[in-house]
Write an enzyme that holds these catalytic residues in place. Structure first.
Site, PDB file in Angstrom:
ATOM      1  N   GLY A 178      -0.149  -3.635   3.831  1.00  0.00           N
ATOM      2  CA  GLY A 178      -0.924  -2.379   4.252  1.00  0.00           C
ATOM      3  C   GLY A 178       0.238  -1.190   4.848  1.00  0.00           C
ATOM      4  O   GLY A 178       0.839  -0.835   4.479  1.00  0.00           O
ATOM      5  N   SER A 179      -0.387  -1.100   6.314  1.00  0.00           N
ATOM      6  CA  SER A 179       0.165  -0.190   6.989  1.00  0.00           C
ATOM      7  C   SER A 179       1.732  -0.583   7.300  1.00  0.00           C
ATOM      8  O   SER A 179       2.349  -0.075   8.168  1.00  0.00           O
ATOM      9  CB  SER A 179      -1.001  -0.133   8.078  1.00  0.00           C
ATOM     10  OG  SER A 179      -1.803   0.126   7.952  1.00  0.00           O
ATOM     11  N   ASP A 184       0.738  -1.036   0.023  1.00  0.00           N
ATOM     12  CA  ASP A 184      -0.060  -0.032   0.182  1.00  0.00           C
ATOM     13  C   ASP A 184       0.888   1.347   0.100  1.00  0.00           C
ATOM     14  O   ASP A 184       1.951   1.474   0.787  1.00  0.00           O
ATOM     15  CB  ASP A 184      -0.854   0.061   1.136  1.00  0.00           C
ATOM     16  CG  ASP A 184      -2.004  -0.799   1.270  1.00  0.00           C
ATOM     17  OD1 ASP A 184      -2.243  -1.484   0.109  1.00  0.00           O
ATOM     18  OD2 ASP A 184      -3.084  -0.885   2.112  1.00  0.00           O
ATOM     19  N   GLY A 236      -5.007  -2.957   9.241  1.00  0.00           N
ATOM     20  CA  GLY A 236      -4.434  -1.521  10.023  1.00  0.00           C
ATOM     21  C   GLY A 236      -4.338  -1.985  11.272  1.00  0.00           C
ATOM     22  O   GLY A 236      -4.129  -0.970  12.161  1.00  0.00           O
ATOM     23  N   ARG A 245      -6.660 -20.512   7.627  1.00  0.00           N
ATOM     24  CA  ARG A 245      -7.304 -22.044   7.951  1.00  0.00           C
ATOM     25  C   ARG A 245      -8.659 -22.205   7.718  1.00  0.00           C
ATOM     26  O   ARG A 245      -9.085 -23.368   7.442  1.00  0.00           O
ATOM     27  CB  ARG A 245      -7.026 -22.052   9.427  1.00  0.00           C
ATOM     28  CG  ARG A 245      -5.609 -22.028  10.001  1.00  0.00           C
ATOM     29  CD  ARG A 245      -5.156 -22.857  11.300  1.00  0.00           C
ATOM     30  NE  ARG A 245      -4.033 -22.526  11.834  1.00  0.00           N
ATOM     31  CZ  ARG A 245      -2.884 -23.342  11.423  1.00  0.00           C
ATOM     32  NH1 ARG A 245      -3.079 -24.293  10.626  1.00  0.00           N
ATOM     33  NH2 ARG A 245      -1.847 -23.200  11.869  1.00  0.00           N
ATOM     34  N   LYS A 260      -8.212   0.759  -4.875  1.00  0.00           N
ATOM     35  CA  LYS A 260      -9.366   0.163  -4.115  1.00  0.00           C
ATOM     36  C   LYS A 260     -10.627   0.873  -4.422  1.00  0.00           C
ATOM     37  O   LYS A 260     -10.627   2.017  -4.666  1.00  0.00           O
ATOM     38  CB  LYS A 260      -8.999   0.217  -2.491  1.00  0.00           C
ATOM     39  CG  LYS A 260      -8.069  -0.518  -2.121  1.00  0.00           C
ATOM     40  CD  LYS A 260      -7.986  -0.491  -0.662  1.00  0.00           C
ATOM     41  CE  LYS A 260      -6.738  -1.227  -0.060  1.00  0.00           C
ATOM     42  NZ  LYS A 260      -7.046  -2.586  -0.198  1.00  0.00           N
ATOM     43  N   GLY A 273      -2.940  -7.204   8.423  1.00  0.00           N
ATOM     44  CA  GLY A 273      -2.081  -7.688   9.682  1.00  0.00           C
ATOM     45  C   GLY A 273      -0.812  -8.139   9.753  1.00  0.00           C
ATOM     46  O   GLY A 273       0.054  -8.101  10.639  1.00  0.00           O
TER      47      GLY A 273
END
Length: 335
Positions: free
Chosen positions: A278-279, A30, A159, A171, A87, A257
């Site tokens: 992402g972050s 990102d 995030g 899973r 997005k 995550g």
């Protein structure tokens, strides 16, 4: 058009899935501006995702999160030679048409942004540009693939810098696939009927409002021009392909995550085809080092000594959030 010019006269399923396979085994990062995009490219990212804010900042800001400004996306497209994704809100066909006209290489119909349609996702078969969509479980994944998604990713909990939800989603999908492989074709068809039920929500709500019986007619369209039975048959076909392959028939990335090289390696060890970050890059203390380390971790996911070496002197990862303390769970958006 985008960097790879993959959306020629008609965006066939083969072309769309072919683009997704081109980024397989890599890291997609990102970015919010040209400088970040260049850092990502230099670090070895196979693609960048253009946003106005990274998910951690979207979560913090609250309010309605929309498609990034066109000028921002264009700035990022002009800054790099690797593919650029962007997005759109779930169900927002107009945003998707704008991005397709702009020439992005792939669209992410994303739960990170505020959903636009409470009932349906976009029918991605109506577009030339390929789509990626998130999924928490096999039902969500199969529905998105039937709608035309060329690539699936876990939703995780964007995030947060907390990998637990991504692990949960990996899973749930993997174990459900193993269950499907033990089923008869008749049992698989029953699963397809179950997976098709979310498409009935609007029709059932209209019937309830109108005081009509809940039962849906066999020839009644419930999603675009598709009837429930046509949807079931489409999902069944995909499930049979999954049963044969032992995996999803499209590229499947981890997302939500990932904050450290070890997180990225874990996702690859669990069978993912690549990783979205992402972050985790630009909320770390040293983005350039973290970006390179995560790329190396994906490339050497089965070499613990390499992961140990690249995890040294990369600064502090982003601050993580405990999932149970979140007021808003982005992963719950979409059906």
């Amino acid at each position: 058009m985008g960097k790879l010019h993959v959306i020629e006269a008609k965006g066939t399923e083969r072309l769309k899935r072919g683009f997704a396979r081109m980024v397989k085994g890599g890291v997609i990062m990102d970015v919010t501006n040209a400088e970040q995009a260049r850092i990502a490219e230099e670090a070895g990212a196979v693609s960048v995702m253009a946003l106005h804010k990274v998910p951690a900042d979207i979560r913090k800001a609250g309010g309605v999160a929309r498609m990034a400004p066109i000028e921002k996306i264009q700035e990022i497209m002009d800054a790099v030679t690797i593919p650029v994704m962007a997005k759109v809100r779930i169900g927002h066909v107009a945003e998707a048409r704008v991005l397709e006209a702009l020439g992005v290489d792939m669209i992410d119909e994303s739960e990170v942004l505020t959903p636009a349609d409470p009932f349906f996702h976009i029918d991605k078969r109506e577009f030339n540009v390929p789509f990626v969509c998130g999924a928490r479980n096999l039902g969500e994944a199969v529905r998105r693939i039937w709608e035309g998604s060329a690539m699936i990713r876990t939703k995780g909990e964007a995030g947060t810098g907390n990998i637990v939800e991504a692990v949960r989603h990996v899973r749930l999908v993997a174990d459900n696939i193993r269950l499907i492989q033990r089923m008869t074709d008749e049992q698989v068809y029953a699963v397809a009927e179950k997976f098709a039920e979310p498409y009935l929500r609007l029709a059932r709500q209209i019937r309830e409002i109108s005081g009509l019986p809940e039962q849906i007619l066999e020839n009644e369209p419930v999603y675009g021009h598709y009837t429930y039975r046509e949807i079931v048959d489409g999902l069944y076909k995909i499930l049979l392909e999954i049963k044969k392959l032992g995996r999803l028939p499209v590229v499947n990335f981890a997302a939500g995550g990932v904050a450290t090289p070890a997180d990225a390696a874990l996702m690859m060890q669990m069978g993912m085809d690549g990783v979205f970050v992402g972050s985790g890059i630009f909320k770390s203390s040293t983005p350039e080092k973290m970006a390179r380390a995560i790329v190396e971790a994906v490339n050497h996911w089965d070499e613990p000594d390499v992961i140990a070496a690249i995890s040294k002197e990369i600064g502090e990862p982003m601050k993580g959030l405990e999932i149970e303390e979140l007021e808003v769970r982005l992963e719950e958006r979409g059906v």
